[in-house]
Design a protein around this motif. Structure first.
Motif, PDB file in Angstrom:
ATOM      1  N   LEU A 740       0.980  -1.228   0.027  1.00 11.40           N
ATOM      2  CA  LEU A 740      -0.157   0.070  -0.066  1.00 11.40           C
ATOM      3  C   LEU A 740       0.847   1.352   0.110  1.00 11.40           C
ATOM      4  O   LEU A 740       1.851   1.336   0.828  1.00 11.40           O
ATOM      5  N   VAL A 741       0.477   2.095  -0.828  1.00 10.42           N
ATOM      6  CA  VAL A 741       1.226   3.377  -1.036  1.00 10.42           C
ATOM      7  C   VAL A 741       1.032   4.318   0.050  1.00 10.42           C
ATOM      8  O   VAL A 741      -0.086   4.565   0.447  1.00 10.42           O
ATOM      9  N   PRO A 742       1.946   4.633   1.101  1.00  7.49           N
ATOM     10  CA  PRO A 742       1.590   5.598   2.200  1.00  7.49           C
ATOM     11  C   PRO A 742       1.146   6.907   1.663  1.00  7.49           C
ATOM     12  O   PRO A 742       1.806   7.327   0.722  1.00  7.49           O
ATOM     13  N   PHE A 743       0.449   7.788   2.530  1.00 10.05           N
ATOM     14  CA  PHE A 743       0.024   9.113   2.118  1.00 10.05           C
ATOM     15  C   PHE A 743       0.546   9.920   3.030  1.00 10.05           C
ATOM     16  O   PHE A 743       0.673   9.822   3.964  1.00 10.05           O
ATOM     17  N   PRO A 744       1.334  11.047   2.421  1.00 12.59           N
ATOM     18  CA  PRO A 744       1.997  12.180   3.264  1.00 12.59           C
ATOM     19  C   PRO A 744       0.851  12.979   3.853  1.00 12.59           C
ATOM     20  O   PRO A 744       0.073  13.933   3.494  1.00 12.59           O
ATOM     21  N   PHE A 745       0.604  12.847   4.988  1.00 13.82           N
ATOM     22  CA  PHE A 745      -0.510  13.407   6.160  1.00 13.82           C
ATOM     23  C   PHE A 745       0.108  14.851   6.411  1.00 13.82           C
ATOM     24  O   PHE A 745      -0.704  15.355   6.959  1.00 13.82           O
ATOM     25  N   ASP A 746       1.162  15.323   6.146  1.00 15.00           N
ATOM     26  CA  ASP A 746       1.524  16.815   6.253  1.00 15.00           C
ATOM     27  C   ASP A 746       1.116  17.548   5.102  1.00 15.00           C
ATOM     28  O   ASP A 746       1.172  18.834   4.983  1.00 15.00           O
ATOM     29  N   ALA A 747       0.396  16.756   3.894  1.00 16.53           N
ATOM     30  CA  ALA A 747      -0.330  17.305   2.872  1.00 16.53           C
ATOM     31  C   ALA A 747      -1.550  17.902   3.274  1.00 16.53           C
ATOM     32  O   ALA A 747      -2.090  17.772   4.627  1.00 16.53           O
ATOM     33  N   SER A 748      -2.266  18.522   2.497  1.00 16.73           N
ATOM     34  CA  SER A 748      -3.902  19.137   2.688  1.00 16.73           C
ATOM     35  C   SER A 748      -4.466  18.003   3.218  1.00 16.73           C
ATOM     36  O   SER A 748      -4.682  16.846   2.964  1.00 16.73           O
ATOM     37  N   PRO A 749      -5.269  18.224   4.572  1.00 16.83           N
ATOM     38  CA  PRO A 749      -6.162  17.273   5.233  1.00 16.83           C
ATOM     39  C   PRO A 749      -7.345  17.289   4.412  1.00 16.83           C
ATOM     40  O   PRO A 749      -7.953  15.547   4.247  1.00 16.83           O
ATOM     41  N   ALA A 750      -7.713  17.936   3.420  1.00 15.96           N
ATOM     42  CA  ALA A 750      -8.884  17.555   2.619  1.00 15.96           C
ATOM     43  C   ALA A 750      -8.321  16.723   1.435  1.00 15.96           C
ATOM     44  O   ALA A 750      -9.224  15.571   1.251  1.00 15.96           O
ATOM     45  N   LEU A 751      -7.243  16.626   0.983  1.00 15.09           N
ATOM     46  CA  LEU A 751      -6.748  15.533   0.237  1.00 15.09           C
ATOM     47  C   LEU A 751      -6.608  14.070   0.899  1.00 15.09           C
ATOM     48  O   LEU A 751      -6.768  13.301   0.272  1.00 15.09           O
ATOM     49  N   ALA A 752      -6.230  14.238   1.895  1.00 17.35           N
ATOM     50  CA  ALA A 752      -6.006  12.999   2.858  1.00 17.35           C
ATOM     51  C   ALA A 752      -7.041  12.430   2.939  1.00 17.35           C
ATOM     52  O   ALA A 752      -7.303  11.312   2.848  1.00 17.35           O
TER      53      ALA A 752
END
Length: 912
Positions: A740-752
């Motif tokens: 599973l590709v990790p998601f960068p949670f320091d990015a936009s919470p909306a995108l997360a």
């Protein structure tokens, strides 16, 4: 088998199947809602709820858990002694899967352990599965039904008889009104002398048919509206009582004699304790279960009560739980006093309970070394408590005799409620003890009157405490709207480590907003403040971890936890925005019906006729997020209630009783409400905000849960971790699945949030596809095995040998699975009659099946043959005269086993 052998063989069985053997959790539980640890799954609840990642690799565990059920929801105290199977303390053997294996493996292993390892006769076993009745949740557990049916059929048992269907009350497990839940499958054993109850005694509370193992399959999430949704990961939670298993194995002499009544007390777990008690009292234990009256029978009740209660007391004290006048300590004191009172029936005088310690240590000290380590403490606590109660008991018994004599003269032969309460309040007699002594004299007790007397005392105590609070409430000034630190003076200290100060920055729980936490600092000490509540008189009650020499008049520094307060303020401000947005989208008839505002999330209940559509939820979110992006100012002012109570621009729908002065909170031009809570200064401080769920809680009442700011990021990270754990579980079972590709949670919470929603849908789709593929693969494998069985049966029958008068097929089936052997025997038997000895290899083990056709049962016994072949080689197994199965731990010994089979068959055929 001894109880120690049962315990060790259970743990060894699951250790060999890659389970981590976990130590028993202490009887003092982590959960504040539990008096005692009362089930094996208690210590694993945070894993089931996804609050912590599973620490075991692979994610499966097994243990034997110490349990006490003597208070709260699970309370067996008053039944103990009057039958042969209720206990306050018991051991629960269990195995767990955390998003790993599921129904097929759990059921197959349960069957293998019971029938192959422990020798339970399959004909005496029954399984129950979940079939919902009208208005009951979920669907028929077809998977469990199919697995059980296959196992019983392979053992020659009719699945229509041995696999039964029951509804929610018996076969559906829930952790609470909402949350993880799922169907369960129970294993029962027929203990009737003939063993032919044909399932008629299942779930009838009949001791001749006992449940021995419960397999819980946690696969759903129960929502507030009664609906169920599939969990991201499925879990297994099983439990069986060691005492009950030991009573069946030992009480039937290894399943050879079912003529006697089964009793947990007739096992090696209790016999040493009972023998010690016989020596102390000079009386024999007869094992009788009492009818009303009868001294000998009352003596047998006393034996059982004392040894059971002693075990609970010893284990609880070893885990640091001591008798006291409150909470779990009071439950222990009740248990001890009940044991002491029954000691009188046997002519024992306190302190006698410490005399039982050596017998307990000899039976359980090795499995639970904490008993040995705390032996001196256990003995001293028991002796001190018994001695203390003995003095009170003498005076109380004298009063009881007077009260009983008066009651005997009354027409209703009843001890009055206030008299029973006097015994409780003055002499420490629990109500059940008074009832017991009354029953022995043919009397009863007015329990309703006792409850009324208890309530009157509570009201008197509460009124006295309220007077204390009223006297200081006017001095307690709240300064927390503007300040998060304040110097203050201790005004009052109360039970439960609560303190009242003359001024405080701590917000006290009110109107849905939970209270503040933080610290109290003085004289170089720093005491944590766990929470802050509000008394009826308005005083702020600060609950500290402990008081640590804090005294009235002390000067202290109060500090509010700033980060936690900010999270709460963000959610409270967002609650007002949500209320406004709902009225904009759904109409002005939308009214608040309750709320929760905490650091982790907000919960908002409101009036509405049905679920919100996806479009309505999106519009509400959009409106709130627009107000956040505008960075609207948040302001408040204090006004006289008389000035604002009729102002239509100010929302005030809560049915609150407002004081003379109120606070009006305004957010830009969109929201104005009466509110006494704490808020941020500008909506932009919320950051991103999102609705987490929308459900129904009652007719015409909906509930939204949402989070914003750092709390939302925490929630998203928890969702991500749960998804990743579920994905890893699938990867372990299906190595071809890409990572599973990790998601960068320091990015936009909306995108997360958007990414996690898509990933959740993909995960559910993948799980459905894999389950379908697994089902198809299993079906193909079964078809292939059946085809192989048809082919091998031809050659096996053609190669049949004769041993005197016995025709026999002796066949090494290579590396076929053990499930292949019953299929092959069924096919052979349909074409030929005789004796079959079949073997196969499974990893390092070897599995065997011996079948005897009906025509040759007078000359050969499958069970006896199996034991004579396998037992000298370190094997185990059992079955019926016509069919027996077992195994040996070393596959290389198959030729030796088959050679032994030929010798035994030749001897049997020659004798015949």
């Amino acid at each position: 088998m001894t109880s120690s052998e049962i315990r060790e063989s259970f743990l060894r069985f699951f250790r060999e199947r890659a389970h981590t053997i976990v130590p028993s959790a202490p009887l003092l539980p982590d959960s504040p809602n539990l008096l005692f640890t009362n089930a094996g799954m208690n210590q694993f609840v945070p894993i089931f709820l996804g609050q912590v990642p599973c620490p075991y690799s692979p994610p499966r565990a097994a243990d034997t858990q110490k349990c006490i059920r003597a208070g709260g929801k699970h309370n067996d105290l008053e039944e103990v002694g009057f039958d042969t199977y209720h206990h306050t303390f018991f051991e629960m053997l269990g195995n767990w899967s955390f998003g790993d294996y599921f129904k097929k493996e759990a059921i197959s292993w349960a069957w293998e352990l019971l029938t192959h390892c422990w020798g339970f006769p399959p004909t005496r076993l029954y399984a129950t599965v979940y079939e919902p009745g009208p208005e009951e949740p979920g669907e028929f557990d077809a998977e469990s039904h199919a697995v059980w049916s296959s196992l019983f059929a392979a053992a020659g048992c009719d699945p229509e008889i041995h696999v039964a269907k029951f509804g929610k009350a018996d076969n559906f497990w829930m952790m609470g009104e909402t949350g993880p839940c799922g169907p369960c499958s129970e294993v029962h054993v027929d203990l009737t002398p003939e063993g032919k109850s044909r399932g008629r005694l299942l779930n009838q509370a009949d001791p001749r048919c006992l449940e021995v193992w419960n397999l819980v399959f946690i696969q759903y999430d129960a929502r507030g509206d009664g609906s169920l949704s599939l969990l991201p990961a499925r879990h297994v939670d099983t439990g069986m009582g060691l005492e009950r298993i030991a009573s069946i194995v030992q009480g039937t002499q290894g399943f050879r004699d079912f003529s006697r009544r089964i009793s947990n007390y007739d096992t090696d777990l209790f016999r040493p304790l009972l023998r010690t008690l016989e020596k102390l009292s000079g009386r024999p234990y007869g094992g009788a279960v009492p009818e009303p009256g009868g001294l000998a029978e009352q003596a047998d009740v006393a034996f059982r009560v004392i040894v059971d209660h002693f075990r609970a007391l010893a284990f609880a004290i070893a885990d640091g739980i001591l008798p006291s006048n409150v909470g779990r300590g009071y439950v222990l004191r009740r248990i001890l006093r009940r044991a002491t009172r029954f000691g009188r029936t046997l002519g024992l005088r306190a302190p006698f309970l410490p005399e039982l310690l050596p017998a307990l240590l000899s039976t359980m000290g090795e499995a639970f070394p904490e008993l040995v380590e705390t032996e001196d403490r256990i003995a001293s606590v028991l002796a001190a408590e018994e001695t203390l109660f003995a003095k009170t008991l003498e005076r109380g018994l004298a009063l009881f005799e007077d009260l009983a004599a008066e009651a005997a003269k009354r027409k209703n032969r009843m001890i009055a409620g206030e008299e029973a309460f006097l015994l409780y309040d003055t002499y420490g007699f629990p109500l059940d003890l008074t009832e017991l002594m009354a029953r022995e004299r043919g009397l009863s007790v007015d329990t309703q009157g006792f409850a009324e007397s208890m309530e009157k005392q509570r009201n008197r105590s509460a009124a006295a405490r309220e007077e204390d609070l009223l006297s200081v409430a006017a001095q307690s000034e709240f300064v927390g709207y503007e300040e998060l630190e304040a110097e203050a003076e201790v005004v009052l200290l109360l039970a439960g480590n609560r303190a009242v100060f003359d001024r405080t920055p701590f917000y006290a729980e009110m109107g849905g907003q939970i209270g503040d936490s933080g610290t109290v600092e003085y004289d170089g000490r720093r005491l944590p403040v766990r929470d802050t509540t509000r008394s009826a008189s308005g005083a702020h009650l600060h609950r500290l971890e402990d008081l640590d020499r804090l005294e009235p008049g002390c000067r202290v520094l109060l500090r509010v936890d700033r980060e936690r307060r900010k999270r709460i303020a963000i959610h409270h401000t967002a609650t007002h925005l949500l209320h406004w947005a709902l009225r904009e989208v759904l109409g002005p008839q939308t009214v608040q019906r309750g709320s929760y505002v905490g650091p982790d999330r907000l919960r908002f209940d409101f009036s509405h006729t049905g679920p919100l559509s996806a479009e309505e939820i999106a519009r509400v979110e959009k409106l709130v997020q627009e107000r956040i992006a505008e960075d609207e100012p948040v302001s408040w002012e204090e006004r006289r209630y008389a000035e604002v109570k009729n102002d239509p621009r100010i929302l005030q729908f809560f049915g609150e009783k407002y004081g003379e002065r109120v606070r009006v909170v305004s957010i830009g031009e969109c929201s104005r409400e009466l509110c006494g809570g704490t808020h941020i200064r500008h909506t932009g401080e919320i950051g991103f905000w999102k609705i987490l769920s929308e459900t129904g809680v009652a007719a015409g009442i909906r509930r939204i849960e949402a989070a914003g700011g750092a709390a939302l990021l925490d929630s998203l990270r928890e969702q991500a971790a749960a998804q990743e754990n579920a994905w890893k579980g699938l990867q372990r079972k299906h190595p071809g699945i890409p990572p599973l590709v990790p998601f960068p949670f320091d990015a936009s919470p909306a995108l997360a949030a958007e990414y996690l929603a898509r990933r959740r849908d993909a995960l559910l789709l993948l799980e459905r596809e894999l389950r379908a593929a697994e089902k198809q693969a299993t079906k193909k494998a079964e078809e292939a095995l059946r085809a192989r069985a048809r082919q091998d049966a031809e050659s096996a029958v053609g190669a049949a040998e004769r041993f005197g008068s016995l025709p026999a097929v002796i066949l090494d089936c290579g590396s076929a699975p053990s499930t292949y052997l019953p299929l092959l025997w069924q096919t052979v038997q349909s074409r030929w009659e005789g004796v079959a000895v079949l073997a196969t290899r499974e990893q390092e083990r070897a599995a065997f099946l011996i079948g005897v056709s009906r025509a040759y049962l007078s000359r050969a016994d499958a069970t006896r043959l199996l034991r004579e072949i396998l037992f000298p080689l370190g094997g185990k197994g059992g079955g019926r005269p016509d069919l027996a199965q077992g195994g040996i731990p070393h596959r290389e010994k198959i030729p030796e086993a088959l050679s032994r089979a030929r010798e035994l068959l030749l001897a049997a055929g020659t004798l015949a």
